[in-house]
Design a protein around this motif. Structure first.
Motif, PDB file in Angstrom:
ATOM      1  N   SER B 137       0.742  -1.356   0.030  1.00 12.80           N
ATOM      2  CA  SER B 137       0.077  -0.003  -0.017  1.00 12.80           C
ATOM      3  C   SER B 137       0.660   1.216   0.204  1.00 12.80           C
ATOM      4  O   SER B 137       0.420   2.460   0.203  1.00 12.80           O
ATOM      5  CB  SER B 137      -1.006   0.154   1.436  1.00 12.80           C
ATOM      6  N   GLY B 138       2.164   1.165  -0.030  1.00  9.73           N
ATOM      7  CA  GLY B 138       3.078   2.348  -0.131  1.00  9.73           C
ATOM      8  C   GLY B 138       3.500   2.967   1.374  1.00  9.73           C
ATOM      9  O   GLY B 138       3.942   3.894   1.161  1.00  9.73           O
ATOM     10  N   GLU B 139       3.164   1.995   2.283  1.00 10.31           N
ATOM     11  CA  GLU B 139       3.784   2.560   3.585  1.00 10.31           C
ATOM     12  C   GLU B 139       5.044   2.179   3.888  1.00 10.31           C
ATOM     13  O   GLU B 139       5.362   1.134   3.723  1.00 10.31           O
ATOM     14  CB  GLU B 139       2.854   1.911   4.846  1.00 10.31           C
ATOM     15  N   MET B 140       5.957   3.161   4.215  1.00 12.59           N
ATOM     16  CA  MET B 140       7.327   2.744   4.480  1.00 12.59           C
ATOM     17  C   MET B 140       7.581   3.132   5.954  1.00 12.59           C
ATOM     18  O   MET B 140       7.783   4.367   6.256  1.00 12.59           O
ATOM     19  CB  MET B 140       8.198   3.693   3.481  1.00 12.59           C
ATOM     20  N   LYS B 141       7.758   2.128   6.756  1.00 13.95           N
ATOM     21  CA  LYS B 141       7.966   2.074   8.051  1.00 13.95           C
ATOM     22  C   LYS B 141       9.303   2.520   8.390  1.00 13.95           C
ATOM     23  O   LYS B 141      10.270   2.039   7.693  1.00 13.95           O
ATOM     24  CB  LYS B 141       7.577   0.822   8.974  1.00 13.95           C
ATOM     25  N   ILE B 142       9.657   3.660   9.006  1.00 10.51           N
ATOM     26  CA  ILE B 142      11.064   3.871   9.442  1.00 10.51           C
ATOM     27  C   ILE B 142      11.309   3.756  10.986  1.00 10.51           C
ATOM     28  O   ILE B 142      10.589   3.921  11.946  1.00 10.51           O
ATOM     29  CB  ILE B 142      11.119   5.487   9.436  1.00 10.51           C
ATOM     30  N   PRO B 143      12.231   2.845  11.305  1.00 15.96           N
ATOM     31  CA  PRO B 143      12.399   2.136  12.566  1.00 15.96           C
ATOM     32  C   PRO B 143      12.954   3.647  13.366  1.00 15.96           C
ATOM     33  O   PRO B 143      13.700   4.401  12.742  1.00 15.96           O
ATOM     34  CB  PRO B 143      13.302   1.320  12.479  1.00 15.96           C
TER      35      PRO B 143
END
Ligand SMILES: [Mn+2]
Ligand SMILES: [Mn+2]
Ligand SMILES: [Mn+2]
Ligand SMILES: [Mn+2]
Lengths: 229, 229
Positions: B137-143
């Motif tokens: 879905s285009g979500e890019m999680k950033i730790p």
DNA sequence: TATAAAAGTTAGATTAACCTAACAAAAATA
DNA sequence: TATTTTTGTTAGGTTAATCTAACTTTTATA
């Protein structure tokens, strides 16, 4: 290193020259049509590929692959068919969906990638369309052509042509359910009346020797012949 | 549809603007350097991408991604990292070999292909370098970034920076065996002297809280934060 | 064999992606 | 603030791959 476009021209030339087994050459217009470009465009590329010693070409003449050009073309075909196999067997793509994506994947440049893919797929001999996958060493086996009447019981083959081109015959072929390049399995041959029982796309039917000897097939199970002139 | 080159520019801009979390924009020369082209070339492309509404750009100003541009860029990163994962986990490529090939594979156009690849890989969250793989879905999680001193016991993280830039400190970091982006596991924290035992590349060592609070890390096991402005 | 059709070639133009060289604006610094 | 350095832009050119339009050669056919 070859560009994607150059690779496509070599592959197209290989495919055209394999079709007519007798004369291993193709005309400029023919090649242009195969690639979906104008003859003028193909003409430019032919000159360029000749410079690179990948094809034999003379003004107003037909073109053919040199040994090096053939090697390159076969490598592209190998990549194409290995990727088709991967898409079909591991990513659940259907028969008819694999080609379009493989057209892109065949141009990825990495010999390690293609060797490892081959290994991952367990060195397959045929792609999902039943076409032979060239080996890593560039050998491309061409299955022997024969008629359905000559095919052995139990073998898998596919129709690649007909000997009778009459409308009557072709309509009959359609009715039996045979389609070009579709896998056929020979189930049995009745000793009493010589009828051949075949299975096509899950459907069983029986055909006469008269009918069968007009269907040209290639067998996947018979001895393969190398074709690497 | 975007060309390979356009995709590369968007991806480069995303990477540059993610680096400096504060200001989400990059200069023309910076971008050109990232892509290995001359500033004049990048300048042409910036105008073109602005026309396509993929970036915000004004003459003599910095550039940033629009919502649509960001979406496209993230899609390329997603493909890149999924392919890297495939090469690493299924074709036996090493850590350092995957990137080059993924640079080519990331431009293959087929949403079905990438969805199926994701499924085949069992929806991985991280690539072989420990980088987050954006979701379909285009979500890019950033730790979350934190110091090694704040990291929980048992968690896996990697060094992404240092707070102390003195030669003494950096030499000590080297000696302990820490390298940028290399996976670190926190094994224990001694109650007696607060020493932190870590494992890096199979080697165990103990570091003081003083040392640990100058090592910036991202944790793979902690709650991830979405970053999709 | 003369003519028409098909096949193939050439010239000149276009587009995308790159370059160099010269120039202009903005930022840093003396 | 004036000068220098850095950054960014423009103009003009190249190459690969494509096109159209006009032309030539070869092949087919009347
Ligand atoms: Mn295919
Ligand atoms: Mn195939
Ligand atoms: Mn990478
Ligand atoms: Mn990576």
């Amino acid at each position: 290193m070859l560009s994607t476009t150059e690779e496509n021209y070599l592959k197209a030339l290989l495919q055209l020259t394999l079709e007519q087994a007798d004369k291993a050459e193709a005309g400029t217009n023919e090649l242009a049509a195969q690639l979906g470009v104008k003859p003028a465009t193909a003409n430019d590329m032919l000159k360029k590929l000749r410079e690179k010693q990948l094809i034999n070409y003379e003004k107003y003449g037909k073109s053919s692959l040199t040994t090096e050009g053939r090697k390159q073309a076969i490598e592209v075909v190998r990549k194409h068919r290995l990727w088709e196999t991967f898409l079909y067997e591991h990513l659940g793509f259907s028969w008819d969906e694999v080609h379009e994506v493989a057209e892109q994947l065949e141009h990825i440049q990495s010999s390690k990638l293609i060797d490892r893919l081959d290994q991952f797929l367990n060195y397959p001999s045929f792609d999902p369309h039943g076409d032979v996958i060239p080996s890593a060493s560039g050998e491309m086996k061409i299955p022997a052509k024969k008629t359905l009447n000559e095919e052995e019981v139990g073998h898998h083959c596919k129709m690649v042509g007909v000997k009778d081109n009459s409308a009557t015959f072709l309509q009959y072929v359609d009715k039996v359910g045979l389609r070009m390049n579709q896998p056929i399995k020979v189930l049995s041959r009745q000793p009493y009346d010589e009828l051949i029982e075949i299975e096509v796309n899950g459907q069983k039917s029986s055909v006469s020797p008269r009918f069968a000897e007009n269907i040209v097939i290639v067998c996947n199970d018979c001895e393969l012949q190398k074709n690497n002139s």
